[in-house]
Every structure is written in structure tokens, then in C-alpha cells.
Design a protein around this motif. Sequence first.
Motif, short mmCIF file in Angstrom:
data_model
loop_
_atom_site.label_atom_id
_atom_site.label_comp_id
_atom_site.label_asym_id
_atom_site.label_seq_id
_atom_site.Cartn_x
_atom_site.Cartn_y
_atom_site.Cartn_z
N LYS A 450 66.50 5.39 20.59
CA LYS A 450 66.18 4.14 21.29
C LYS A 450 64.74 3.69 21.04
CE LYS A 450 70.15 3.62 23.48
NZ LYS A 450 71.06 2.51 23.18
N PRO A 453 64.91 0.40 18.53
CA PRO A 453 65.15 -0.93 19.10
C PRO A 453 64.15 -1.32 20.17
CG PRO A 453 66.82 0.63 19.85
CD PRO A 453 66.06 1.31 18.76
N ALA A 454 63.68 -0.36 20.94
CA ALA A 454 62.68 -0.69 21.97
C ALA A 454 61.43 -1.29 21.33
CB ALA A 454 62.33 0.55 22.78
N MET A 457 62.25 -4.85 19.79
CA MET A 457 62.42 -5.90 20.81
C MET A 457 61.07 -6.30 21.40
SD MET A 457 65.98 -5.02 22.82
CE MET A 457 65.47 -3.39 23.37
N GLU A 475 63.91 -3.69 32.60
CA GLU A 475 65.13 -3.37 31.85
C GLU A 475 66.04 -2.46 32.66
OE1 GLU A 475 67.62 -4.06 30.10
OE2 GLU A 475 66.67 -4.15 28.11
N SER A 477 68.60 0.65 32.35
CA SER A 477 68.86 1.74 31.40
C SER A 477 69.28 3.00 32.15
CB SER A 477 67.61 2.03 30.57
OG SER A 477 67.78 3.19 29.78
N MET A 481 66.68 4.44 26.64
CA MET A 481 65.98 3.17 26.41
C MET A 481 64.83 3.02 27.40
SD MET A 481 65.46 0.36 24.78
CE MET A 481 66.88 0.03 23.73
N GLN A 555 68.62 -5.15 26.23
CA GLN A 555 69.13 -4.30 25.15
C GLN A 555 70.62 -4.54 24.88
OE1 GLN A 555 69.94 -0.15 25.88
NE2 GLN A 555 69.51 -0.34 28.07
N TYR A 556 71.35 -5.11 25.83
CA TYR A 556 72.79 -5.31 25.69
C TYR A 556 73.12 -6.55 24.84
CZ TYR A 556 72.16 -2.34 29.73
OH TYR A 556 71.74 -1.36 30.57
N ASN A 558 70.34 -8.39 22.89
CA ASN A 558 69.24 -8.75 21.99
C ASN A 558 69.56 -8.27 20.58
OD1 ASN A 558 66.78 -9.01 20.61
ND2 ASN A 558 65.58 -8.60 22.44
N ASN A 561 68.07 -5.20 18.82
CA ASN A 561 68.58 -3.85 19.08
C ASN A 561 69.20 -3.29 17.80
OD1 ASN A 561 70.17 -1.59 19.82
ND2 ASN A 561 70.52 -2.39 21.87
N THR A 589 75.80 1.00 23.98
CA THR A 589 75.60 -0.44 23.83
C THR A 589 76.12 -0.93 22.49
OG1 THR A 589 73.42 -0.26 22.79
CG2 THR A 589 73.47 -0.29 25.20
#
Length: 734
Positions: A450, A453-454, A457, A475, A477, A481, A555-556, A558, A561, A589
Motif C-alpha cells: 500500500k 498507491p498511498a 495518490m 481515509e 482503511s 493503507m 483508495q476505493y 482513485n 491506486n 480494493t
Amino acid sequence: MPFGDLQKKVLEVIGEFPWYKGLLSGERGEYSLQDLPLLTSEIMDTYYYSRTADPSLAVYRTSGTSSGKRKSIVYSAEDDRHYVDIKTKLYAKLLAGSGCSKALADMGTGHAANTALAIFERLGMKSCSIPFELPVAQHIEALQDFQPDLLYTMPSILDHIVHAAADPQSFGIRKIILVGEIASPEWQRNMAAVFGLEPRDIIDTYGSIEIGTIAYYDHDAGRYIFADGIAAEGIGTQELGGELEPLGQGESILVLTSHVRRKLPALRFVTYDVVRDFRPVVIDGVEKQSFAAIVKRVGKELKHGEKISLYDIEQVVYRHLKDAIIRVRVKNNALAVYIKSKSADPSVIAAVREEIRECIPEIGLMIRNGLLGDIEVILAAEGDQLDSGKVKNKKLYYEQNAGGPGIDTAGGILSKIGNTPLIKLNTLFRNSKFEVYAKLELLNPGGSAKDRPALRMITEAWKEGSIGPGSVIIESSSGNMAISLAMICSCLGMRFICVVDPRTTRTNLQILKALNAEIAYVDEPDPETGEFLPARLNRVQQLLREMPGSYWPNQYGNPHNYLSHYHTTMKEMVTALERLDYLFCSVSTCGTIRGLAEYARDHGLKTKIIAVDAEGSIIFGGKKGKRRFPGLGAGIVPPFYRQDLIHRNLYVSDWEIVEGCRALAQQESILAGASSGGNIAAVRQMEQEIEAGAVCAVILHDRGERYLDTVFSESWVQREFGRRDPIKDGERRK
């Protein structure tokens, strides 16, 4: 719009969006169009764009307005079906008799890009796609290798391809379908000549994320014709009120109603797009709504930008320079036109500047009145990049002073995210006829996959100016994440609030607090679904409302990710291995597997992508049940899930997950988490099917220290399963 259809649409919108009823002026049995409110940006911001997203729906985000705001637009499965049906029917009509059998989609990451291959498949065409973020040389390479008859792309992308290609006609393209930005007639004629085509072989289409397909250019009529399912109105700025200036003669703002769009209140939806000569015409004996051209947008966010027509600017430039790439920037009420051309003569600059002033007299007036700085027409050198240098750019873009420089990761902890080791599992599968390699994502500094992507983003939001030092990040999580964001926010001087539920482990909570994260706890699941995720998302939205200016990475939904894994993780693996036949990846996700699978598809890899899910998860359509481990499986179908990219779906039980984790620890000395154990269990399930000599890889997503109280606890295993250590008991399958 027929009266009966209008009444049905009103009832449909009230049913989907109860707040809409409060906008109506009194209750009545029947409504005329004029009784209904215009759905302005203010109304949509208040009731739609800011509402809690249903995680079961596909979420698309706009690329941002001049204010830097990004808006989330949702599609149901039914909306998607209608979208694909309408486009398939329209493209079949537009391509009739063309002989096109191969299509390449060279697009972005939005709705049009996600549905392109499905549409071409329905049309019986062989198709492939390439992401816009790749260097322009790779776009040209894809065109040369695939030799498509049909190219489906955006004007800004086509600009770059033409400028970089030695001979665009060598691609063998017969038809070009455009979507996205304005494509003026002069630009279209120039492009047709460059590709050796007739002007009618370039087909411009008009749509939006909110509404879907809106209109297409009919070369015989010389006008844009509205697509099926769309009813349109043309209004003036005075009907919107506020500070908008009057439009030019023959211009109007489009207002649309969609017969088929349900998950958006598509009833008198204001597009803020300005068209010229809006009127009905007769096509094949049927009266159709139409307009002559799209010329610009209006809106409070654009300030004096509402006077700037990219359409007119392009018409001027292309009369002088047939091979130009144009970018128009508005910053602090100053207008700059950047031109890149192989044949440009500096002497044309003055003529272009004067003609722009003449064709858009409002610009000249604003300059004289001091409302707009003088026009700059800048001829870029051959080696210069326009705007940010990406292949996909908005032709007309607005810059702000906000945002500042990007994130500097050099030398710090963030510079160590990615480039994780890939090792061979020498013991676990020593008797197998194939090889298994493990991608050690658990060695990222935040302890999981994670981190990638963190960081992406946050980096992209920072570039946009949406966040910066001191910002509040919020966020939802279940663990990994959250830990990645906590580490990154702490490093960058931002405040992080994580929304968690009872399934978040004590260890993860301790790590979060150590990294200075704040915890917002959700005690009860969502009453409608029985799931904690919708309840967590509701809490996120509540916090966003309570803290103006706070930011939700989402995160779901974007796309950064999965793009993080597209651009790094998969590339690292295929670079390290001569070939990769099977790739096992657990899902939650679906961001990781989406990025890996899209890379494999776009680069022509033969890798079979195996999606690994937990029993009790419904991602693959299974029966919802108890799941013991966070971060593996889901109680909803995530928007990122794409079955067409996956070769095989496998379920693993919680007990198999424990077996896999214990085997990794005791035979390979790798202490990994639950999803990693699930991937090991999945390889075992397929052990008899995988051919001799095959090369397999598994993603080891996170560290096992976070599971010392569960997977690696003898008392927990005994309590949950009534069994002890599977390896010590000799229960592990040899």
C-alpha cells in the motif's frame, strides 16, 4: 421531450435522489419542463458531488477544474450497460462500410477508456489499448506494431503522436474517432491530410463523465447531432443568474436530460458548455436536435475565462500552421497561447495574435480595460515540452498559484518505496515442476504494498494543489493503507485521520498511533448492508464536512491506486524475470491486481493473472460470510475489479491462509501477512495444473508482525479453528 416521458423521469429522479423533491416548487401531479429547476453546479456540489459514495458503484473522478476541485461521478451496472449499448449502436452506424476490423484505444483513465474495448469487442473488432501516461514513443510503437484501422483517441494525444511520428500514414489508419476536448474544423481537416484521409474519416464525438455520450458530428449535415436518449435545451447566462456575462450572438449553454442515466440526476443538468446555432434539423426524415459547434465553457471558477474560446483560437492558428500543437493557458487573468510546429516561421506570431483579438473582440476589450493581460503567443522550440510534457494534456487549462513545488522524496524514507526484492522460494516448492518467485512488498518502508498507491495518490493531489504542508488527510482503511498514509503524512507535515472499525487489529492501531495518526472509530456496521465499509465511508464524509479543506484520497475509487502498480510493481517483476507465466495476487480494493493486469495486457504479456479471494468475500460473486482477516476480500464488488483482465478466480479458506503464512515463516523464513498466505495456498491449489517449467510469482503484500495476535498466535488459532499449528501437527500437504 414527450410529456409522459418527462413525468416518468421526474418520478425516477425523486426516487433515486430524495433531496430533489425539496427543489420543486410545490407538489403537483404533473410537471412541465419550465416547472423544474436547473441542476446548476451549486446544486450538484451540495447534493451530489459531496455525498457519500456507494462502494458498490463504479466511481469516476474528473481531472479537476480551474479551482483544483475533483468531482466524483458514479455509474451503476445498468448505467454502464446503457452507456455501452448507446456507443456500440452509434459506432456501428458511424463505421458502417469502413471495413475497419482492428481498433486501438489511446485514452485516459476515465469512463470512455474503461469501456472502449468492450464496445469494440461487441462490434467484432480486434482491439487493444495503451495508457496515455506512457511516453509518446511507446504510443507510436503500439501503432506501428498493431496497425489499427481505427484509432480511438483524444485531440491532445493525437497532436503529440503526429508531431513525434516520422510518417503517420504508415500506421494504416482508416478512421479516427475523437472524444474529449474540442476539435475545431480546421484542426480536423489538417489531421485528415496528415493521415491521408478524407475529412469525413475523422469523427468527432462529444460526451461527459456525468451524462455519457451526448452528440456526434455528422459530416453530411455539417452539424453535431444528439445521441439517442438525450433531450437538450439551450439557455442564456441570464437564466443561471450570478455574475456570468452574456453570450455572443447565436450562442447558448447546453442543458441536458438523459432518458437512460439513473445514478445521476440527469434532469435539466447544466453542462456549462457553450454551443453555437442550437436548433433542430431533419436527418433521414426524422427531426433531431443539433448544434454547429462547441466553442467554450462558462462558470464562476473560470473568471474571465468564459470569454476565451479555444475553438476560435484553433481556427486562427491552423489557418497559418497546419502541423501545430496548441496549448492555451489562463493564469492570473493572463492568456498565453503556446504553439509547437515543425514548419513555424516566427513572423506568423504577430499575425496570429492580431487575428485572435479580431475574432474574439471581447478579449481585446478586456485587455484594453485591464481585466485581462495582453495575449502572449509563444513559439516553442523543437525540444521544448508544452505544459507538463505529458502525452495527454488539456488544450485549454487554468493554472493557480496554489500547490507550489512537488514533493521532494530524494534521500528520505519516501525514496525507499518501491523497487522491492524478487526472490525465489527455494524450499516451499522444491518438489514442484515449476518455479515460484515472491515479490517482497512487505519490505516497503511502511511494511506493505500500500506504500505505492498511498504515495502516488498523495503526490498527485500535492501536484494539483489540493493538499500541502498542514493539510488534513482523511481515509477509511482496515490497516495497511492507513499505516502507509500515516507514515507519508508524518513525513510531509500533514495531519492524518484514519477511520477504522472493530476488525482493525490492536497491533495496527498501535502502529498508527506511533506514527501520529488520529483514530476515528466506527462501532456499528451499516444497517442496510451489515458491512463496516459503508459505515466507515459515511464517517469519512461526515469528517470532510466538519473540516473544510480536508482531503480524502479515496483508495476505493482513485485511479492512482492501480496506476501506481501499473507503472512500478509489474514493470519491476518482468524486468527481473525473463518471462512470467502465472502471477498470483490477492484482492481487496482490487487496486494492485488491476494495475498488474492492465500492464500485462497493454504490453502483450502472456502472463495468466490469478486473483485470490477469501471465502466469505463477494468480489467474485460468492456468498457473503465471515472473514477473519482484514485486507483480504470485501463485502462489496470494488469499482476497480475487472473480470476481463483476470484469467482465473480462486477462493482460499481462512485455515488455508494460516497454513500458507506458517509455511512461509517456517520453511522460507519470511514472516508475511494473511493475504500472502492466501497466495501461497492458491499456488498449492493449482499445483497439478501448472505446466512443467513454468515461472510463477506471488505478491507478498505485508509484514507478518501485524498478525502475531492472529495467524501466528497458537491460542488464537486453537480458539478460532479448534486446531493447532498446521505444520507442527504434520497436517500440511507435502
